[in-house]
Design a protein around this motif. Structure first.
Motif, mmCIF file in Angstrom:
data_model
loop_
_atom_site.group_PDB
_atom_site.id
_atom_site.type_symbol
_atom_site.label_atom_id
_atom_site.label_comp_id
_atom_site.label_asym_id
_atom_site.label_seq_id
_atom_site.Cartn_x
_atom_site.Cartn_y
_atom_site.Cartn_z
ATOM 1 N N ARG A 1 0.843 -1.200 0.000
ATOM 2 C CA ARG A 1 0.000 0.000 0.000
ATOM 3 C C ARG A 1 0.878 1.249 0.000
ATOM 4 N NH1 ARG A 1 -2.844 -0.745 4.322
ATOM 5 N NH2 ARG A 1 -4.878 -1.272 3.390
ATOM 6 N N ASP B 1 0.513 -0.854 -11.369
ATOM 7 C CA ASP B 1 -0.137 -2.020 -11.970
ATOM 8 C C ASP B 1 0.450 -2.353 -13.341
ATOM 9 O OD1 ASP B 1 -1.682 -2.337 -9.774
ATOM 10 O OD2 ASP B 1 -3.528 -1.543 -10.641
ATOM 11 N N HIS C 1 -5.898 -10.638 -10.996
ATOM 12 C CA HIS C 1 -6.534 -10.204 -9.753
ATOM 13 C C HIS C 1 -6.190 -11.128 -8.593
ATOM 14 C CE1 HIS C 1 -8.935 -6.690 -10.729
ATOM 15 N NE2 HIS C 1 -9.143 -7.223 -11.935
ATOM 16 N N ARG D 1 -2.705 -9.862 -7.663
ATOM 17 C CA ARG D 1 -2.766 -8.455 -7.244
ATOM 18 C C ARG D 1 -3.438 -8.308 -5.889
ATOM 19 N NH1 ARG D 1 -3.983 -4.454 -5.213
ATOM 20 N NH2 ARG D 1 -4.200 -2.320 -6.060
ATOM 21 N N CYS D 2 -4.460 -9.108 -5.627
ATOM 22 C CA CYS D 2 -5.210 -9.023 -4.371
ATOM 23 C C CYS D 2 -4.756 -10.044 -3.340
ATOM 24 C CB CYS D 2 -6.705 -9.200 -4.641
ATOM 25 S SG CYS D 2 -7.396 -7.985 -5.762
ATOM 26 N N ALA E 1 -1.153 -7.746 -2.185
ATOM 27 C CA ALA E 1 -2.228 -6.924 -1.634
ATOM 28 C C ALA E 1 -1.649 -5.762 -0.833
ATOM 29 C CB ALA E 1 -3.139 -7.778 -0.758
ATOM 30 N N ASP E 2 -2.479 -4.751 -0.626
ATOM 31 C CA ASP E 2 -2.020 -3.538 0.061
ATOM 32 C C ASP E 2 -1.429 -3.824 1.433
ATOM 33 O OD1 ASP E 2 -2.751 -2.028 -2.083
ATOM 34 O OD2 ASP E 2 -4.525 -1.140 -1.147
#
Length: 617
Positions: A262, A276, A341, A344-345, A349-350
């Motif tokens: 994050r 991204d 995704h 990325r998630c 992730a953040d």
């Protein structure tokens, strides 16, 4: 917090009384002794006229004192409750405290100059003064707070300070690179770009990964390693590397290294960097790989604040291993978008913490920043004939001071009796002196290139000339007339610098002979050194000979290792002078250890052998 009731030292009581005159400071309660930290904890509140974004009007602190106060350490840490939570310059990473401590980890640097100060004028910690020392540190903390609140902790002209990073150990101890002002131009136009890093090993230096080359996305080399040749990674060492160059320091305001993905995304947004986009290129290269991967995240930085950037700084992050893009990604459709995704998630992730690795800059500029030889010596090709006691230490001093190309010539192997005054250890007994010294030199410098000749100097003139042709400095440390008379027969069309160094009995004298020319003038050397050798032979005869063991052993040359190191240091100074003057006529100097009733005084030039002085009287 674990505390115990013990008697408060009277010196700390005096220190606390000294705080009464500091209006902006109030002591919250009596000091407590923390058993885990083994230090006294004084809880105080510091007040300012008004608060700012990162510094409140009132902030709480834990001051840790050694039991030896007014000696020992004094450390200011933000309190876990009511303390500052941001990280500033001149402060260690201000993370929450471990083990439920009542203070955070962001220790203030109070005994170093702040924004534009000079140490000799301002920074004088009154160590030993019980009445003043705690007060001095508290007043410095108040000044630190004022400067932090007004963004004045650093000033133009101060050395650029990197933010403190939460590094972690890894099976590869550290990642090394060699960025400098010389390599900086290779990065012109590359800001915002990313690509692949090829990694290699330094055979003689264990536990490091070196950046062999940086390549762009097309496979074109941006820049390569400037040191000696790197080795390939073994299969069990295999690591994939990637680089990403940002335009400015990657920090969370005011001056904290990012700790999560994050943080990376938020900082990137301020610089108009598309995270991204880079990840869409990166993820397919990580998916399904069995090998670890690291990301070198870098940015241009200046040597001093206010100057133009002149070097790229890199931090290394250990990247997560991504499962192969096959089957059904949980919670997403089984297509490229779904796999994107998932990663990325998930792993990126953040909230996922960044994993920093130990990263060092091993460029010549950095490794030699604390002392180096003039370039006229560093850039020369140097041969050292004889790597016994004196030759091994001279070679080491030259490489530590920046010599990059050196050849070693010696046919001997190490014996146990050599070790007390040689750069080698008992583990090296039986090995070639040349191979042992060469390995040590390569462990000292990632740049040095060492050529090994584990045999005596050739007796054939043509062979000598060919072997030493590329070396413009030839140093003799053999103490051997045979080697010097052999060297005399050679002749080179391009002049070079010759130096012969040898030690007298017990290491009490050093004989230095140097000249620049096409050949080594052996006759002039003998004429210069003969009177001194006559004196040395008498000194030797007047002292008991040193034998290594029973039987038919030859007498040994007695000298301690500290004598050898002192003599070797003088040799390097002499070589530096020879390269500056390039004398066409021989330069012969004798240095003798001097002492008085007060003890050792150093090496001093000596013009006449003592025996000749007495005979003149």
């Amino acid at each position: 917090m674990t505390t115990t009731t013990v008697l408060l030292p009277s010196a700390i009581e005096r220190g606390l009384r000294g705080l009464r005159s500091v209006v902006a400071c109030s002591v919250e309660d009596s000091p407590k002794f923390n058993q885990q930290a083994k230090r006294w904890v004084v809880r105080i509140t510091l007040r300012r006229d008004m608060g700012t974004e990162f510094v409140g009007a009132a902030t709480r602190w834990c001051v840790l004192l050694d039991n030896t106060y007014p000696f020992g350490r004094i450390s200011f840490y933000p309190s876990s409750e009511g303390g500052i939570t941001a990280t500033f310059p001149h402060q260690s990473r201000n993370a929450p405290g471990k083990d439920r401590r009542e203070w955070r980890e962001g220790r203030l640097c109070l005994d170093m100059p702040l924004g534009g100060e000079r140490r000799v004028v301002v920074v004088r910690d009154p160590v030993g003064d019980a009445d003043q020392r705690l007060r001095w540190h508290t007043e410095r903390a108040l000044e630190w707070l004022d400067r932090a609140a007004n963004d004045q902790l650093v000033a133009a002209g101060d050395p650029f300070e990197l933010p403190d990073r939460p590094v972690r150990s890894w099976r590869h101890a550290r990642v090394i690179h060699d960025e400098s002002s010389a390599s900086f131009t290779a990065w012109n136009g590359r800001v915002g770009s990313f690509g692949i890093v090829r990694l290699g090993t330094l055979k003689e230096i264990k536990g490091v990964l070196a950046t062999q080359s940086f390549e762009d996305q097309r496979g074109d080399v941006v820049r390569g390693w400037s040191g000696r040749e790197l080795g390939d990674l073994a299969m069990e060492q295999r690591v994939n590397g990637f680089w990403w160059l940002w335009p400015q320091p990657v920090v969370v305001r005011p001056w904290q290294a990012p700790e999560t993905w994050r943080d990376i995304r938020r900082i990137a947004k301020t610089m108009n960097i598309d995270v991204d986009s880079m990840f869409r290129w990166l993820f397919p290269q990580l998916q399904g790989s069995k090998f670890s991967a690291i990301l070198l995240l870098g940015y241009p930085m200046p040597r001093r604040l206010g100057e133009d950037a002149s070097e790229v700084h890199w931090d290394s992050l250990l990247l997560p291993i991504l499962d192969e893009a096959a089957g059904q990604p949980r919670g997403f459709r089984p297509n490229a978008h779904g796999w994107w995704h998932r990663d990325r998630c998930g792993n990126f992730a953040d909230t996922v913490a960044l994993k920093y690795l130990f990263t060092d800059n091993w460029s010549e500029d950095r490794l030699q920043a604390r002392g180096r030889l003039p370039r006229s010596v560093r850039d020369c090709n140097i041969t050292v004939l004889g790597v016994g006691a004196l030759g091994s230490v001279v070679s080491e001093l030259l490489v530590r001071a920046g010599a990059k190309n050196i050849a070693l010539v010696d046919e001997d192997v190490l014996e146990s009796g050599n070790i007390n005054r040689h750069a080698a250890t008992l583990a090296d007994v039986g090995s070639s002196k040349v191979s042992v010294v060469a390995e040590r030199l390569r462990q000292i410098s990632p740049t040095v290139r060492v050529v090994e000749f584990s045999e005596r100097l050739p007796s054939d003139t043509t062979a000598i000339e060919a072997q030493l042709d590329e070396y413009n400095i030839i140093i003799d440390c053999t103490s051997s007339d045979v080697a010097l008379s052999t060297l005399e027969r050679a002749w080179w069309s391009i002049p070079r610098t010759f130096a012969s160094f040898s030690m007298g009995f017990g290491g009490r004298r050093l004989f230095s002979f140097g000249v620049s020319g096409n050949r080594f003038p052996h006759d002039e050397f003998i004429r210069s050194v003969r009177p001194w050798l006559e004196h040395e032979s008498k000194v030797w005869a007047d002292n008991d000979e040193v034998f290594e063991g029973a039987g038919c052993w030859s007498p040994l040359f007695p000298a301690r290792y500290d004598d050898v190191v002192l003599a070797a240091a003088v040799c390097v100074k002499e070589l530096e002078m020879l390269m500056a003057k390039m004398p066409s006529e021989p330069r012969f100097r004798v240095f003798a250890q001097t002492s008085t009733d007060d003890g050792f005084q150093g090496f001093a030039p000596e013009s006449t052998p003592p025996a000749m002085e007495r005979s003149a009287l």
